[in-house]
Write an enzyme that holds these catalytic residues in place. Structure first.
Site, PDB file in Angstrom:
ATOM      1  N   ASP A 243      70.681  55.845  52.501  1.00 50.54           N
ATOM      2  CA  ASP A 243      72.096  55.759  52.136  1.00 50.54           C
ATOM      3  C   ASP A 243      72.889  55.072  53.244  1.00 50.54           C
ATOM      4  O   ASP A 243      72.975  55.591  54.357  1.00 50.54           O
ATOM      5  CB  ASP A 243      72.630  57.177  51.902  1.00 50.54           C
ATOM      6  CG  ASP A 243      74.002  57.214  51.274  1.00 50.54           C
ATOM      7  OD1 ASP A 243      74.654  56.164  51.205  1.00 50.54           O
ATOM      8  OD2 ASP A 243      74.433  58.300  50.855  1.00 50.54           O
ATOM      9  N   HIS A 337      73.659  52.516  40.637  1.00 50.94           N
ATOM     10  CA  HIS A 337      74.704  52.790  41.625  1.00 50.94           C
ATOM     11  C   HIS A 337      74.840  51.657  42.633  1.00 50.94           C
ATOM     12  O   HIS A 337      75.961  51.234  42.961  1.00 50.94           O
ATOM     13  CB  HIS A 337      74.379  54.105  42.351  1.00 50.94           C
ATOM     14  CG  HIS A 337      75.410  54.530  43.339  1.00 50.94           C
ATOM     15  ND1 HIS A 337      76.616  55.077  42.965  1.00 50.94           N
ATOM     16  CD2 HIS A 337      75.432  54.492  44.698  1.00 50.94           C
ATOM     17  CE1 HIS A 337      77.332  55.363  44.035  1.00 50.94           C
ATOM     18  NE2 HIS A 337      76.634  55.013  45.107  1.00 50.94           N
TER      19      HIS A 337
END
Length: 429
Positions: A243, A337
């Protein structure tokens, strides 16, 4: 003069306990101890037990060589805790000014907080009553960051100084916000690579608030400890995904333009500052973990193993949004995403994400209360966070597995110069 730290001829060597007691008796300061603890400390172990002690201080001793020596600077162009690397432990909290407290009390509080932050970040004791929690630790990359919420300006009679960029965030369809854990007059972010150092700073900041302000909400988080992996790498979140791959980098030509308010920006007191959006994002881990690894990758648009885009290459290889498989399907799904959040899919919108993970136990339904304390920085949230979140609201595959439970937006002024405190240009301008 003979070295008093050495045993006399023929005398038995002091035990670890005796040495520790001697140090305590001498009242060695935290700063003085930092120069010797790592170089001379010994660890003795039998049957799994360990005992550590430090030899007497010496001006010639080598400094600590552990992560405890890492130090961030309090004074500077920007506040600490924005471009610094992710820290292993964090506390994020908001305060509301007490009834009757106004601009004068707020200025005194920021002056106290700034001095406390400066000293603690240098590895020194708190200027007021110190709890000794971090007495034998180094600075451990401690950072303390301060910001102002929308409501602060009315409470202090400074409405004309409130930035338009601090207007409340719009409502999003994915929001399930707890108002008691959202917003606030003042915001503080604490991060360190040692949990005790972070906690020590938290208690000092809370005590410094005194009668001027009370805690509105507090959230605690963590990241992987530095050195826990065989090589430096982008962090993973609690879903197991890498991330932060596309985070703006300080070395990029337009980094300052995207993240910080210009030197001659408006209002003037926000020069070199930034805006922090803070969101507590619950991850529905039980549902997420029912997916196969491949299904999880389709939701994100990146490989779980190394963070590379599903279109191929390495983590930093540009994502090929048009690539299809043998059946003509997009390799990176249309609602993935990573596809939706790309700056080139959002008018160039960019923000610096600097989050902490959280795990607050099991809720009443027996599922983990865990997720991400999402913190992102930008020069203007209306051009950074808002357009991206609106896009996510319209069809992000990840939205099924997360829930936004609290939110805050804070104006974080530039760094304090030597002899100044954070926010001085606003509160005394």
């Amino acid at each position: 003069m003979p070295d008093q730290s050495l045993p006399k001829a023929g005398a038995p060597e002091a035990t670890p306990g005796e040495r520790a007691a001697s140090l305590a008796h001498e009242g060695i300061s935290r700063r003085r101890l930092l120069g010797t603890a790592g170089a001379t400390g010994l660890v003795l172990g039998t049957a799994g037990a360990t005992v550590g002690y430090a030899a007497a201080p010496s001006e010639a001793a080598a400094p600590l060589t552990s992560l405890g020596t890492d130090r961030a600077m309090f004074h500077g162009k920007h506040q600490p805790g924005i471009t610094d690397g992710l820290q292993a432990r964090g506390h994020v909290l908001a305060f509301d000014l007490a009834a009757g407290a106004g601009r004068k009390e707020a200025a005194a509080l920021l002056r106290r907080w700034s001095e406390t932050a400066r000293r603690l970040m240098a590895g020194e004791p708190s200027p007021h009553y110190d709890t000794d929690v971090a007495r034998d630790a180094g600075p451990s990359s401690l950072t303390v960051t301060f910001g102002f919420g929308h409501s602060f300006f009315a409470r202090t009679g400074l409405e004309k100084q409130r930035p338009t960029a601090l207007d409340p965030l719009p409502e999003f369809s994915s929001d399930h916000l707890d108002k008691n854990r959202s917003n606030g007059d003042l915001w503080v972010q604490i991060g360190a690579n040692d949990a005790l150092v972070a906690f020590h700073a938290l208690r000092a900041i809370q005590k410094d608030a005194g009668r001027a302000a009370k805690v509105r909400w507090q959230m605690n988080g963590f990241n992987r400890s530095p050195g826990a992996t065989s090589h430096p790498m982008t962090a993973r979140n609690l879903m197991g995904q890498i991330d932060g791959t596309r985070n703006p980098k300080p070395g990029e030509a337009d980094f300052d333009q995207r993240i910080f308010v210009p030197e001659k920006g408006e209002p003037a007191w926000m020069a070199n500052g930034s805006y922090a959006v803070v969101r507590r994002i619950r991850m529905l881990l039980d549902d997420w973990e029912k997916l196969s690894a491949r299904a999880q990758e389709d939701v994100i648009g990146r490989r779980k193993s190394d963070g590379a885009a599903l279109s191929g290459g390495t983590e930093t290889t540009a994502m090929d949004l048009e690539k299809t498989d043998a059946k003509g399907n997009l390799v990176v799904p249309i609602n993935a995403h990573a596809r939706i959040t790309r700056p080139d899919q959002n008018g160039g919108a960019a923000m610096l994400r600097r989050p902490f993970s959280f795990h607050d136990g099991i809720d009443n339904d027996g599922v983990p209360d865990a997720g991400l304390l999402f913190i992102c920085w930008q020069a203007d949230p209306l051009r950074g966070f808002v357009p991206v979140q609106r896009k996510l609201d319209r069809g992000d595959a990840l939205s099924t597995f997360i829930r936004h439970e609290s939110s805050g937006l804070f104006a974080v002024p530039g760094g304090a110069a030597e002899g100044e405190y954070v926010g001085q240009k606003l509160l005394e301008g």
